[in-house]
Each structure stands twice: as structure tokens, then as C-alpha cells.
Write a protein that holds these residues in place. Structure first.
Motif, PDB file in Angstrom:
ATOM      1  N   GLY E  31       0.919  -1.166  -0.116  1.00 38.71           N
ATOM      2  CA  GLY E  31      -0.031   0.089  -0.114  1.00 38.71           C
ATOM      3  C   GLY E  31       0.760   1.228   0.000  1.00 38.71           C
ATOM      4  N   TYR E  32       2.316   1.312  -0.055  1.00 39.44           N
ATOM      5  CA  TYR E  32       3.024   2.252   0.083  1.00 39.44           C
ATOM      6  C   TYR E  32       3.584   2.384  -1.353  1.00 39.44           C
ATOM      7  N   ARG E  33       3.335   3.533  -2.249  1.00 33.35           N
ATOM      8  CA  ARG E  33       4.024   3.829  -3.356  1.00 33.35           C
ATOM      9  C   ARG E  33       5.357   4.543  -3.252  1.00 33.35           C
ATOM     10  N   ILE E  34       6.226   3.661  -3.601  1.00 36.09           N
ATOM     11  CA  ILE E  34       7.809   4.430  -3.642  1.00 36.09           C
ATOM     12  C   ILE E  34       8.154   4.479  -4.950  1.00 36.09           C
ATOM     13  N   SER E  35       8.569   5.821  -5.155  1.00 36.86           N
ATOM     14  CA  SER E  35       9.030   6.002  -6.535  1.00 36.86           C
ATOM     15  C   SER E  35      10.482   6.451  -6.671  1.00 36.86           C
ATOM     16  N   LEU E  36      11.166   5.865  -7.411  1.00 38.94           N
ATOM     17  CA  LEU E  36      12.699   6.214  -7.458  1.00 38.94           C
ATOM     18  C   LEU E  36      12.874   7.743  -8.114  1.00 38.94           C
ATOM     19  N   GLN E  37      13.783   8.505  -7.761  1.00 36.69           N
ATOM     20  CA  GLN E  37      14.052   9.761  -8.397  1.00 36.69           C
ATOM     21  C   GLN E  37      15.404   9.807  -8.948  1.00 36.69           C
ATOM     22  N   GLU E  38      15.283  10.060 -10.346  1.00 41.24           N
ATOM     23  CA  GLU E  38      16.576   9.815 -10.880  1.00 41.24           C
ATOM     24  C   GLU E  38      17.685  10.716 -10.083  1.00 41.24           C
ATOM     25  N   SER E  40      18.973  10.286  -7.516  1.00 41.23           N
ATOM     26  CA  SER E  40      18.723  10.549  -5.921  1.00 41.23           C
ATOM     27  C   SER E  40      18.662   9.476  -5.064  1.00 41.23           C
ATOM     28  N   VAL E  41      19.064   9.337  -4.134  1.00 42.98           N
ATOM     29  CA  VAL E  41      18.762   8.169  -3.216  1.00 42.98           C
ATOM     30  C   VAL E  41      17.749   8.238  -2.130  1.00 42.98           C
ATOM     31  N   PHE E  42      17.116   9.281  -2.384  1.00 41.92           N
ATOM     32  CA  PHE E  42      15.827   9.621  -1.507  1.00 41.92           C
ATOM     33  C   PHE E  42      14.599   9.240  -2.350  1.00 41.92           C
ATOM     34  N   PRO E  43      14.234   8.065  -2.275  1.00 42.25           N
ATOM     35  CA  PRO E  43      12.890   7.752  -3.137  1.00 42.25           C
ATOM     36  C   PRO E  43      11.649   8.560  -2.545  1.00 42.25           C
ATOM     37  N   ARG E  44      10.789   8.924  -3.660  1.00 42.78           N
ATOM     38  CA  ARG E  44       9.474   9.599  -2.891  1.00 42.78           C
ATOM     39  C   ARG E  44       8.738   8.416  -2.270  1.00 42.78           C
ATOM     40  N   ILE E  45       7.779   8.798  -1.394  1.00 44.22           N
ATOM     41  CA  ILE E  45       6.891   7.796  -0.838  1.00 44.22           C
ATOM     42  C   ILE E  45       5.596   8.687  -0.355  1.00 44.22           C
ATOM     43  N   ASP E  46       4.802   7.758  -0.829  1.00 41.98           N
ATOM     44  CA  ASP E  46       3.363   8.867  -0.616  1.00 41.98           C
ATOM     45  C   ASP E  46       2.642   8.543   0.640  1.00 41.98           C
ATOM     46  N   ASP E  47       3.271   8.756   1.649  1.00 36.83           N
ATOM     47  CA  ASP E  47       2.852   8.824   2.811  1.00 36.83           C
ATOM     48  C   ASP E  47       3.758   9.964   3.810  1.00 36.83           C
ATOM     49  N   PRO E  48       3.066  11.136   4.059  1.00 36.51           N
ATOM     50  CA  PRO E  48       3.777  12.212   4.712  1.00 36.51           C
ATOM     51  C   PRO E  48       4.625  11.823   5.845  1.00 36.51           C
ATOM     52  N   GLU E  49       4.176  11.002   6.740  1.00 32.89           N
ATOM     53  CA  GLU E  49       4.778  10.559   7.905  1.00 32.89           C
ATOM     54  C   GLU E  49       6.179   9.636   7.575  1.00 32.89           C
ATOM     55  N   LEU E  50       6.317   9.332   6.522  1.00 29.60           N
ATOM     56  CA  LEU E  50       7.374   8.336   6.433  1.00 29.60           C
ATOM     57  C   LEU E  50       8.712   9.156   5.387  1.00 29.60           C
ATOM     58  N   SER E  51       9.724   8.941   5.915  1.00 36.55           N
ATOM     59  CA  SER E  51      11.037   9.593   4.632  1.00 36.55           C
ATOM     60  C   SER E  51      11.673   8.046   4.291  1.00 36.55           C
ATOM     61  N   ALA E  52      12.281   7.998   3.335  1.00 36.28           N
ATOM     62  CA  ALA E  52      12.935   6.822   2.975  1.00 36.28           C
ATOM     63  C   ALA E  52      14.402   7.112   2.186  1.00 36.28           C
TER      64      ALA E  52
ATOM     65  N   GLU F  93     -11.179  14.964 -18.886  1.00 33.68           N
ATOM     66  CA  GLU F  93      -9.660  15.363 -18.332  1.00 33.68           C
ATOM     67  C   GLU F  93      -9.320  13.764 -17.722  1.00 33.68           C
ATOM     68  N   LEU F  94      -7.923  13.367 -17.776  1.00 30.86           N
ATOM     69  CA  LEU F  94      -7.347  12.066 -17.321  1.00 30.86           C
ATOM     70  C   LEU F  94      -6.183  12.464 -16.545  1.00 30.86           C
ATOM     71  N   THR F  95      -6.046  11.981 -15.542  1.00 33.42           N
ATOM     72  CA  THR F  95      -5.180  11.991 -14.271  1.00 33.42           C
ATOM     73  C   THR F  95      -4.316  10.990 -14.116  1.00 33.42           C
ATOM     74  N   TYR F  96      -3.870  10.489 -15.336  1.00 36.15           N
ATOM     75  CA  TYR F  96      -2.742   9.223 -15.134  1.00 36.15           C
ATOM     76  C   TYR F  96      -1.417   9.880 -15.681  1.00 36.15           C
ATOM     77  N   SER F  97      -0.316   9.458 -15.033  1.00 38.52           N
ATOM     78  CA  SER F  97       0.930   9.861 -15.557  1.00 38.52           C
ATOM     79  C   SER F  97       1.835   8.876 -15.031  1.00 38.52           C
ATOM     80  N   ARG F  98       3.375   9.248 -15.666  1.00 31.37           N
ATOM     81  CA  ARG F  98       4.254   7.977 -15.175  1.00 31.37           C
ATOM     82  C   ARG F  98       4.406   8.006 -13.494  1.00 31.37           C
ATOM     83  N   ALA F  99       4.901   9.107 -13.288  1.00 28.50           N
ATOM     84  CA  ALA F  99       5.429   9.045 -11.686  1.00 28.50           C
ATOM     85  C   ALA F  99       4.511   9.668 -10.759  1.00 28.50           C
ATOM     86  N   THR F 100       3.914  10.483 -10.750  1.00 30.51           N
ATOM     87  CA  THR F 100       3.061  11.187  -9.943  1.00 30.51           C
ATOM     88  C   THR F 100       1.824  11.453 -10.394  1.00 30.51           C
ATOM     89  N   SER F 101       0.726  11.890  -9.857  1.00 30.16           N
ATOM     90  CA  SER F 101      -0.623  12.220 -10.243  1.00 30.16           C
ATOM     91  C   SER F 101      -0.730  13.741 -10.339  1.00 30.16           C
TER      92      SER F 101
END
Lengths: 297, 297, 297, 297, 297, 297
Positions: E31-38, E40-52, F93-101
Motif C-alpha cells: 500500500g506504499y507507493r515508492i518512486s525512485l527519483q533519478e 537521488s538516493v531519496f525515493p519519494r513515498i506517498d505517506d507524509p509521515e514516512l521518509s526513505a 480530463e484524465l489524471t494518469y501519468s508515469r510518476a505522480t498524479s
């Protein structure tokens, strides 16, 4: 068998990884064809007296000391990090590398905004590096107590998470690009051709290593030089020669047409671009330059 | 049109696949620029009298016989496998290849632990190979009845699932690495430049093919040689020359400074690494070596 | 800093993309080592008076005019498309390219089955192209009213969806392979070395640009040439020389053995393949050819 | 040991090459995890009664006949080409493939401009193909004498150099894109799960193969289907159900709120896109669809 | 800022390298979307209480101890090698991995032909390994004096050049493939979710870590399971249920047609392939299986 | 023929490049299988009423206006840049994209150290951007005179060579990583499904486009949701339901064992990770979640 280093051969350790292809290419120009074999760390080499093995540069000096190999090419930094400076013979220094001919530097760096300005300011801090031993000695020498942690790879980010790093740079630009600031240079390093002390005492091995060293240096020398030939009218010869770097003694051959001479000289590639326009203005024609494989003074 | 082989040209078949880039590079050094065209089997070639097409090495001799092409480069193994030895003219043998200059060998191999020791032991067995015809002839010659199955690619595993394989090796090391044992060599093969018999009778085609053969051989020869120049004091000339291989007649030119001569010689690249240290010891200075494109004796 | 173009240097724009590696290789043979730096558009160049930046070929002439750079290499097509023909100095034309030495042509093309035969037939139609301005001028010159749409990339399919395209081709074969037909050539283009008009007036910059032009042309010239040496018996010298292209004045040096002379000449690489067999027949022996870095007449 | 096919297991041959990953993915959805092992043709499979080996699709039926394996997946075309139709048991037909679900067709094709219109016109001609035996039988059946040559790979160009080809196509578009014309279809082919006749007689092996066949078919079926759930007011139920394909018997469950029912049905994925808008118009809400792993009717 | 780990968040260390993508994929199913950032060693994570942050698995436990991060996922082997077993909280064990679900084993191995049979035989020998500390402790425990050298990467060859290695294997097959023999297993390892002791005392951090552990375990559980639905005639219900694993309590819903019931159950994916044929024989129809994201018992 | 867009179909333009694979994947989940064909811009689509073509996102709105296609997916930014806002119908309008919404933003940025603070400060400056028209309009609106230059690709460096750039960013982090500062946001953009006005008037085309829009939105909706099922004791039902988001009406089915009910609900994937631990604490057991293909409210 192909997967052993025969005791009767001169056993040579070559650095795998980022230095691998430039090393093989250098040996190629020196006259030794080294061909990689799929899935094997034992490259084939076209000299029956030589056998070769690929090791990481970090490990080569240790295996030279352990007599697993007789000699090898590696960075001076790893000789120092392994504490092997006094346990190996340094046959010669070699200044080839992938990008520049600058020595690689291990620098102590901190985030640009860090208050740290000198080694002393690291007291009680954490520093990450791949050369733990060298870094610890450095701080001991400065009399500061620092927790030095081992860390691989792109350690720039660690300079931010911890207090600083000791990392490798050639020109300092990657350091600046990461918004880090260099506090000090810990170690400068070039590539060295090193030998085991016992192997160095074996006459045929020593002569072979000296020959290899001469040929490797000749190939490095040749990379930065070109041959230049030109035709010069006899009466302009002095003017043309005056343009040549004074340390060069050109080969001058008389031609069938006695009004002309052919002049041939070996030049630094860098001089060439200033020299050619000047030589042409001084009266030379038919100027050609050609590549060299080896230059032995 | 670009997608035909014009009848009026000399139609040349080049091997695609693993030999493709070394073949194109060889033609380049011989003086023919061949440039691949995306999605086309018809490379462009900078000689209006020549047209080229890429075929698999396996097929080239068949298309030479069928007169689809006038001549081509392919392995001797495939000429034999296709049964075309007597149907084509062999213009010359060429000893270039990617890794080594050894002839490729097709060997009959079995798992190391197999009880099979000789061709006779294969009676009633199954053998997998890419050269079915050659293998069948081989066993017929030995008077054994073997089920020879066609098989592509990495057939080592087949030596275990079936009873043995006939596969290609240069040095035998891939065979050993797979824990197989060589029972016999079926066929040794080098690259051949072959011609259609009718094309060979057309005078301009024949002369063109002979010229190409001379240039290809000159380019192969040059790859293994270097030019060497050095300056020698007149009084050391005999000693220096004594070091040179006796079959070489060096070019000696007198220089302006009459106490010195310039000596130039063409050498095997392999000799060079022994010779240079010796020449230096004998008094030569300013030794340089330079690469060659072509050597025609 | 590494990420600026210092005002005090000669600021050079190099084309990124498909021309990038051939341009860097050309500068290398001309005597300038350009090394790319990861993630940077500022390559390092081993001449402190020069600084370089990579731009798309399409943009270079605009930045030369805007004085962001002093000079640059780009296609003539993009100079024209940007309307900068009269705003820059053309220092020299350079005929290097990846595949052929033909000038690139922008052609107006339609599907093979289209009824369109001439520019006039495009009245009221839609045409897609990357060089919108040049195409619009072309149709204005022909007095036809055409809707010219900007389009990137593989536009062949657009010739079918719309009415035609203006696209780049070297030999026309990609056009034919897509079943298109060429109606007209809009523009032929080679690479140009161009300068900003004010930079051209600065003496040291102008001399530097002229030197670079001389060395680049020398390197291009050398690519198509080889050096040839051979030994000739004195009594066959006239016959051998008669085979050489008349414009060549060979260097003839007398050898120690006075019955022989050494002949050296610079040749077009293309001549070589006809010449070598002829020279051999005329009595030359020990023929070698060697590569050249630069030829300045 | 991992590099054998144990006699006590059901030995399964999987096609390597273009069908490999879709086959492994299909087994995965069927409930068998197959994991490739680097440098090995023996994939690991998570069922101790099964062992697997990767062979080229071309060879699988031969090894089934030779009892090297008990069963395997391969194209019908290669069963026919190897002449094994009557020597193996066809357990089931499977209609998965990478791009389309059309059967692959082997077609006889000629250049568009060729005068050849029917098989008869090939008398005395040369045809290239990968399925030599099948092609020869085809021409024998038509009573024409054709020289059928074996040829690998992109054979379109051969249709121009020779007289025609027999090549594989799914939709015919690659044929048209190469300006070829189809003269006839020689063979249509789908994938088959085949067994050795003796293995089929072993009860536990037969049941295992039948179970695998059921699960593979269930997984293929599921790929083209989805589960659909929706909430429907009791009074609209008839109208909603009327929209569903008549052969489907939906699962209707009563909800806590008795005015609504939940309807669940399995649909062809293709029907879904017509159905969903219609169901919504008929009064359904909260429509969701979900993916399926397996559908066994 | 994006390049810091905010103190106010739960700071999570993720393993880079070979475990990276499977870890990110696992978090995704949890349930946690983690997306790598080019870059960067800090992936983005979609939970504001978490940092990775991404660290090498080797370093994570050290940074957990140093409080650079609050918690992290890493192998038990590296926790032990760093000597951090007693300095961190082990929240849970996680049994995901790329290829198999076997624990990874560090084994002491020698060449097959080596006379060494037990740890005792290593006295006075050299052993290469990446886990130097663990290996040294192992030999100390056995009371043998061994020179343990640090070595990266493919160390199989080192087992031949030195006397033995300690290397990682899952199934032992890579060891056998290199003709090595396992002498002993030094350490078995699975992945662990570990926490800093102080962070564990912070209530909201502890609850968050426990929630993450529950969801990760639920996602791992779900990977090995599927949902199964089927329609069963009322009178066959007992027989069908008898086939289900006894620990499973199926959901049985009554359908509109009272002669049928819908049965739904969650199964191990491995059971499914035996069960489906059995269920069908027992009278079930319309059997479908569907994938699961998470299973929390 | 496969390389035309049939007039009788609904002609759909899909964006090539960075949005291509996410668009094809979205259509796949919506129920349309789109398969790319090698070397063709016409993907195959499994609906005979639809035909598709790949164009760059930048060009799609222009071809919709020109009636080359009936409808297409593209960014709002390119609709604006081409000046087509009023010439097309925006279907949804469609809100899909590769990395974020997040919507993509075009921002005006300058080097961090630049004195420029507001649009007004750009008077007389040079700005580089890919959206020249939109940027010009922006500065006209602010009444400033700016030289807007067209520029492709990585334009960050241009912010330093020129005075500023207008570039695309999702989160601003790439801007900060390049040491640039955002002065203003010029345009926010999401993906739009747009139609040609005439095509919108054709009833069957309009209904088809509306259906596609419904299915695409359903597929996007489903991506962010999961289905959740759990078993709840009757007496804990209220407490469990109280944890569910109030807008959700769960499906509650009575089970055979009347003490338990099965509760099923569709949730945002993000809610799930808070909810599952809470539901478990409230008494739910056997919680599973499963993926969804489509959610139509």
C-alpha cells in the motif's frame, strides 16, 4: 589448464573494473595482446612466459604480497590503504587513465554550508569512506578522534547524512556539482607497476618486468606524441628548424631533387597545433603527421 | 536500385553474424569502405565495380555455386558441410578472426565421465550437431552407425542429454569449462575467399578478385606488424643490425649529421617486445614504432 | 568554474546528437582532446584558450548570432532555416559525416502513388517538415499557397496522412524504401564552421579560428589518404614512378645499397587499391602503407 | 543434481526463444513457478514431480519422440516439419502467443512484381525456407519440381535474390511491408502440448499431464475474461440481466438492504467495453471489474 | 527539501542493489507507493509521515544504530557481520526474495579436488570472503588460525587461487557449477525489518512500524495465495468441502437459485493445482481464481 | 491495408514518447488491447470500429483540428501552445501519468543567484523554452518585451547561458537540483481526451468517444482503489463499519454460519494502510484485499 596461474610463468595481476579496458589497451600498444575470455578472470595473453589474472585494483597489492601473483598494476592509493608500501617493489609509475592524466585525489569533503573548516573540526564526528585505514591514520596524525565508517559507492549523500566523506575525485568538479566543499586532500594517487620482493630477485622475472615497464612507458609516451614529416626548400631550412622545440633533433634526409630536404621529427601532440600553422608560414609544404605506437627515448 | 545486386558488377557475399564486423573492418584496412545500411542486407561499398550482400556464413558457398553471387568469404567448414569443395574456386585462405588466429575446430565431445573413448564407441548412439552432413560422413568413414541430429546453439548440454556433440571450439577451453572431453577433431577450418567457376573465367572479374585477395592479405599481414625507426651512431650500426631478424633488410638513410644513421625496418609485432630492449642496449636511441595499414612483400 | 564559458576564451559550440561523436573524433585527430563530462554540456578541452559547449545543431547558429558563443560547427541547413546566412562568418566548409561524404539533401517527397508531380501541384495542400521556414520560402518562391506544418522525427508516414513531407536524406534510399517519390530538392547542406562577426574582428580569436580550421581540414584530408613506402631497384624507378598519379611528387631517398631507392608518397586511399597491384607488377617490393593523422598541403 | 532430468519426474520440454517468456508466464498463471537459472537450460520448477528443460521449439517434438523428455510445448509447424505428427500424442491445443491469438501461417511468397501466380509456376525455380521438408512435400503434392534451399532468418530479401520464400507471418502485414505477395498458405500452426506415447501410458504421468493441460487452458481462458460486480436495485434487476450475454448465469446475492442485490458475472474482456455503459444506463451502480487468474468452466 | 530525511518523519532505510526492486514492489503491494527519483538516493513515498533513503544492505544496520535512520530492511547476515544483533530491535522476519523463498546461506567452500574436509583443516590457510568478521568468529569458535582476507564479488576463482572462500548461495547450485565443494554452512540469513531502540520507544513511531510490518507480511502472504470461487449444487456441497484443506473455513453464500451455493475460499497457490482438478471431479463448476494484494489472518 | 486510418472508423491519436506506454497500459485496463507493430506508427487495436495512430503529444491537437484524426489524448499544455483550445471539444480530463498524479507545471526559472525576481525583470532579456507561443503570450500579458527562443531538451543549462527558461516540472525538485529558482508558474497541465468538432456531431462517433471516456476514467479510478473483504462477527459489525469511510456503502452478505457476516467494500488504496490495522483491532478476521481493473461509480 586455462584456469590456473602456472608457477613457471611471470604471474601478472591486472585491475578489473574501471581501469580494465584502458589497461588492456595499453598492453596492446605495448605489444601484448590480452584477450578476455567469457566468464573467466584469466585473460589470454600472447606470451608463453606470462600469465594474467584480473583482480579488483583494491586487492592487487595484497595478492602481490601473498605471492599469489608476481607483479601487478594498481593505484598507489590501494597500496597505501592495504598498508603494503614497504612490502612491494615499485617498478615504475604509469600515468594513463580514462579521462585525464591528473593523479586521482582522495579528498575530505563536507557540505558547502557545513561549519567545518579544518581537520580539527571533525572531533567526535562521523566520516564515511572507502579507504578507512588511510583516513584513520590521517585523523590520528592530526590528533583528532573521528568515527570513520566504511561505505561504498556514491558517498556524496553521506556527507549530508553524516558529517563528511573522504572520496575520490580527479578534478574536483563532481565534488562541487554535489554542493560539497573540499577541506583537505588526504592522498594523491597514480597507477603503479609493483612486484613481489622475492619475484624481483629472480633474474629472468626481473628482466621481464623491466622490459614490460619499458614497453608500457614507451606506449604511454607514444600516445601523447605524433610523427611529423614535411618537405622544406634548402634555403628555408634554418627558418623552419628555428620553429621546432629546441630539444628536438630532427632527422633531415636529402632528396633526389637537391633543392629540397625532407625533415622528420617527433612532437608532443599538443605542440603540433601551434607548430603546424607556424611551419607552413615558414615555408614547409606537404606537412603530414602520423600516429605512433611506441616512443623509447 | 539499392536492393539488387547488379549483374554488371562483381557480386560479393560477406558473412553476417559473428564474422561480420571483423570482415568489414578488414575490408576497410584493405581500402574498401563498406557501410551498413539500416534494415538492409546490401551494404554500400565505395567501388562502383563491386556490389555486396550479407548472408550467413553457412549459406555463402551455396549461393556462390548457384551464381547468386560471384564470390564470397566464408568458413571452410561450411564449404565442406554444403558439399561445395569441388564446385568453387578457392582464391585464398585468410587468417583473421575475432579472438585468436587459431583455426576453428569442430570436435566430437562427450561428458567427462562418459565411457566413450573413440568414434567406434558411438555405435547406436545419438549425436547432436550443426554440421550434420560432415558428421555423418565422419562416422560412415569410421564404419559406425550413429543417429546424427541437427541442433542449434549451445549444445554442450546436449552432450549430457544425448550421447555426444560435434561443436565448434578455438582453444578447447569452452569444452573443458563444460566438463566435456574431446574424443576427436572432425574438421579444422579457416576463412576462405571463394569464387564461382564461371565468374573466375571472366578476365576482369578474375583480376578484380586477385587484386582484392592481394589487398586483404596485405591488410592481415600489416595487423601483425609494425614499422620501427631508430637513430644509430655509425660505429654501433653493425651491432644494432646484428640484433635484427636476419631475414629483414633494413632501410638505412644517412642523416645530415654524418656520425648518425636512421634505420627503419618492418617487424612482427611479437618480435618488437624482445627487440626494443635489446636495440636500446646495443646503442639505438629515439626508437619509435608506428602502425601499418598494409604490407605487401 | 566548470559550468560557464569564460569570456576570455574562444567559446566554441559543438553539435550534440548524431554529429557529436564524429565531431569530437575529428577534433581529436586535429589535435584537440575533447572529453565529455557526465551530466554536463560543457566538455573539457585541453587548450586553456578554448571553451566548448554542446548545443543541438539546430540552435548553434542562433547562439553564434546572439554572442553566447564565438563560433561553432553546424549544418548549413540550420543556418538557413534560422535565417542566419548573412549574420555569421563562414570560416570553412567541412565534409565529414557519419556514413557518406555526400551532402545531406532536404527533399520534397510524396507517396509513390500520389498524383502530385511538381511544386505547383501542392496548392492548398498540407506539408509536414522540420524546416518550416525554408519550406515556406520555397513554396513562396514557386508562388504556391501551402499549409506547412512543423513535425519532428520519422515523418515518412506523414507523407501519407497529409499530402507530402520535406525530409532529410543522404542517398535517397530511405525515401524509396518508404515508397515515397522525390518531387524536388529544397536544400543541399554540408557542415560549416561559422563565427560571430564581432569575434571575427578580434585578432587573436580570428587567428585561433583560422588555425583550428586549418587543422580540421588537415585531419579530414588525412582520413582519405595513406602514406605509402616501397623499395624500388634503381633501374625500375622510372617505370614505377610512371604509375603514380602525376600530381604527386614522391620523396626518393637513396639507400645504403646503391642499387635500390626508397620511394615514399601520400595517396588517396581509393587510389591505393588500384595502384598497389600495378606497382608490384612494375617491380616495387616491400610495399607498406601507414595511416595519417593530418595532411596539410 | 540440478543439471539432469530425473527419470522419476515428468520431464517437460519448454520452448526457448521467442515463446519462452510467454510460456513461463502462462505456467505462472496456471500455478507453476518456473524460474530461469543463469547459464542453465534447466529452469527450476516448484513441483517436485516435474523437471523442465529449455529446447528450441524446432527440436522439441524430436526429443519427445526420442524419449529425452516425456512431454513438451511446441508449434504444430515444427511437429509437422520433423515428421512427428503420428509419433506423438497431442494432449491439447493452446492459443496463447506474444502478439495476437491468430494461428501463425507459413506462406509461399514472391516479389510483388513477379510473374509467378500459382504453385505450378515454380517449376525449375529456387525457393528458400526454414521448413524444407514441409515445403518439399507441398511442391511434390502439386507435382512441381522445385529446388528448396534451407535458409535462416530474415528471408524476405531472398524472395528477390532467388524466386520465392516460404516464411512465417501472423497477419500478413510483414509480407506486404516487404513488397511481397502471398501465393499460397502452406501450413497454419498453433501451439500444442504433446506427449511421448509411452509416457502417456504411465497412469500417474498421464493424469499429471491432463491436470497441467486443464490448468494451462484455465489460465489462457482467464486472460481473456474479467470478473464484474455491480449493485442493482431489485426493481431494475430484470432489465440489467437482460443486457448480460444469455449464456452467462450471474451470481445474485441478497444484500442487507433488501432493496438491492449484488450481481456478479464472468465476462469476456471484449464484451465488457460495450456492456459497462449499457449496464450503467440500465441502472447498475458501483460497477467494478477485477482480474482473474484462472477460469475452469 | 527533498534531499534530507526530516527529523519529524519515520526515517526508513531501504536496501539498494539486488534487493531494491523486490523491496519497492513489496511496499507497493503493501500500500506504499515508492518512486525512485533519478540521481537521488531519496525515493519519494506517498505517506507524509514516512521518509526513505536507499543504502546498501551491508550498511543499513549500522545507520540504524547510529540513528541516521529509525528503521530499515536488511539481511540478517549483515546485521551479524556488523555486530549489531544486540543493538537493534528486530520487528519481524520477512521471507521475500527475488528467486526463491529459501534463506540465503553463507557457505565455506573449497575446490572439489581439495584435501580439506573440515574447518580444522584450514589451519594456516588463506580464505577470502565478504563477511570477514563473521568468518573470523567462526574459525575462532573452531579454534583454528586462518588468514581471512576481504574480497568482493565473484569469489569462486579465489577458492582456487587461495585455499577457500565463504560465499553466498541460495541453493548451492552455483557452488557446484564452479566445481567447488561445501565444507560447512557459516550463517543462514533472511530479511529482517529492524528498528533503532530509541525510535521503538516513541509510541507513534512504534505503532507505525508495527502497522508497516503487518502490511508487509500481509502482502508477502498474499503473493503465495489466491482467491477461489466456484458454484456448487447444494447436494454436492459436503463432497466439495471435503476436498478443501481442513484449516480453511470457506465463505458459503446462498444464491437466488436455491439449488446452488457459491463457495469462496483463500488457498495457497501451490494447493490450487492439485485442488482444481479434484474440485471439478467432485461437482464444482464455474471455478475461477483471482489474485490477491494482501492477506491478514 | 494496415498503414491507413480508415475513414469509416473512429480515428484515435495516441501520444508517442514518454506518455506512450502508460497510455497503452491504460487502454489495456480499460478493455482495449493495443499492440505496437514494429516499425509502424499504426498500433493494432482489437476493436474494428477503432483505428489508432501514434503522434507526438505536441502535434496531436493540430491533427485533430485538421481532421487527420477524430480524437486523441494529449497534454493540455500542447493544446494551448498550438492555440487549439477553442477549436477542439474536451471530452474529459484524465489524471494518469508515469510518476505522480500531480499536474505538470511549466515554470519560469532563473539561476538561484540571478537578480531577477518577477516577470517584469525580464525586460530586454533572452528566455529559452519549448513552448514559445505560450511564453510569448505570458510576457505580453505582463507587458514586458522578451526575446523568447525555441529550445529543445535539457534546458537547465540555458538558464545560465541565457537569462532564464520556461521548463516542465512535476514537483520542482529537478529545478532545485539544478540550482535554479522558480519565478512563476506559466501553465498547469493534465492530459485531456479531445475531439474534432465535426466528429463530435456524428452520433455513433460521439457515443463511442463517451464510452471510451467512461472506461478510461473507470480504469484510472480502479488503479487507486482496491477491493477489501473480511469476515466479521455479527456483534462487532457496527464497530467495524464505524471504521469505514462514511461515504462507502459496504456490501454485507449473510453467511451459512449466521453468527458471521462477510463485508466487502471498495477503498482508496491509501486508506487501506490505516484501515487494515484498525479493522483488525475492531474484530475483523480473514481480511483480504484484491486488485481492481475498473471502477465505475
Amino acid at each position: 589448464m586455462t584456469d590456473r596461474l602456472p608457477e613457471s610463468s611471470l604471474r601478472l595481476g591486472l585491475p578489473s573494473g574501471s581501469m580494465q579496458s584502458s589497461t588492456i589497451e595499453l598492453f596492446g600498444r605495448a605489444g601484448y595482446r590480452i584477450s578476455l575470455q567469457e566468464r573467466s578472470v584469466f585473460p589470454r595473453i600472447d606470451d608463453p612466459e606470462l600469465s594474467a589474472v584480473l583482480f579488483r585494483a583494491q586487492e592487487i597489492s595484497r595478492y602481490v604480497v601473498d605471492q599469489i601473483i608476481d607483479c601487478g598494476l594498481t593505484g598507489y592509493d590501494w597500496v597505501v590503504e592495504n598498508g603494503n608500501e614497504n612490502d612491494v617493489i615499485e617498478i615504475c609509475e604509469l600515468t594513463y587513465s580514462r579521462a585525464t592524466s591528473l593523479p586521482a585525489r582522495w579528498v575530505l569533503a563536507v557540505p558547502e554550508e557545513s561549519p567545518i573548516r579544518s581537520p580539527k573540526d571533525f572531533d567526535g564526528k562521523i566520516v564515511a569512506t572507502e579507504i578507512v585505514n588511510t583516513t584513520r591514520k590521517y585523523f590520528q596524525k592530526h590528533g583528532v578522534n573521528v568515527n570513520v565508517e566504511f561505505s561504498w559507492g556514491t558517498t556524496e549523500i553521506k556527507a549530508r547524512l553524516l558529517d563528511g566523506i573522504v572520496d575520490l575525485t580527479e578534478t574536483g568538479s563532481s565534488i562541487r556539482a554535489n554542493n560539497l566543499r573540499i577541506v583537505d586532500t588526504i592522498l594523491s594517487s597514480t597507477i603503479r607497476f609493483i612486484a613481489n620482493k622475492k619475484a624481483w630477485e629472480v633474474p629472468w622475472k626481473r628482466q621481464k618486468m623491466e622490459n614490460i615497464a619499458m614497453l608500457l612507458k614507451g606506449a604511454i609516451e607514444a600516445k601523447a606524441k605524433v610523427g611529423l614529416k614535411m618537405n622544406v626548400p634548402e634555403d628555408k631550412l634554418q627558418e623552419v628548424i628555428a620553429n621546432l622545440p629546441s630539444e628536438k633533433s630532427p632527422t633531415i634526409s636529402r632528396l633526389a631533387d637537391s633543392a629540397w630536404v625532407a625533415v622528420e621529427v617527433i612532437l608532443e601532440e599538443r605542440q603540433e597545433r601551434e607548430l603546424i600553422p607556424a611551419l607552413k608560414r615558414a615555408g614547409a609544404t606537404g606537412i603530414i603527421t602520423y600516429p605512433l605506437n611506441k616512443v623509447i627515448p
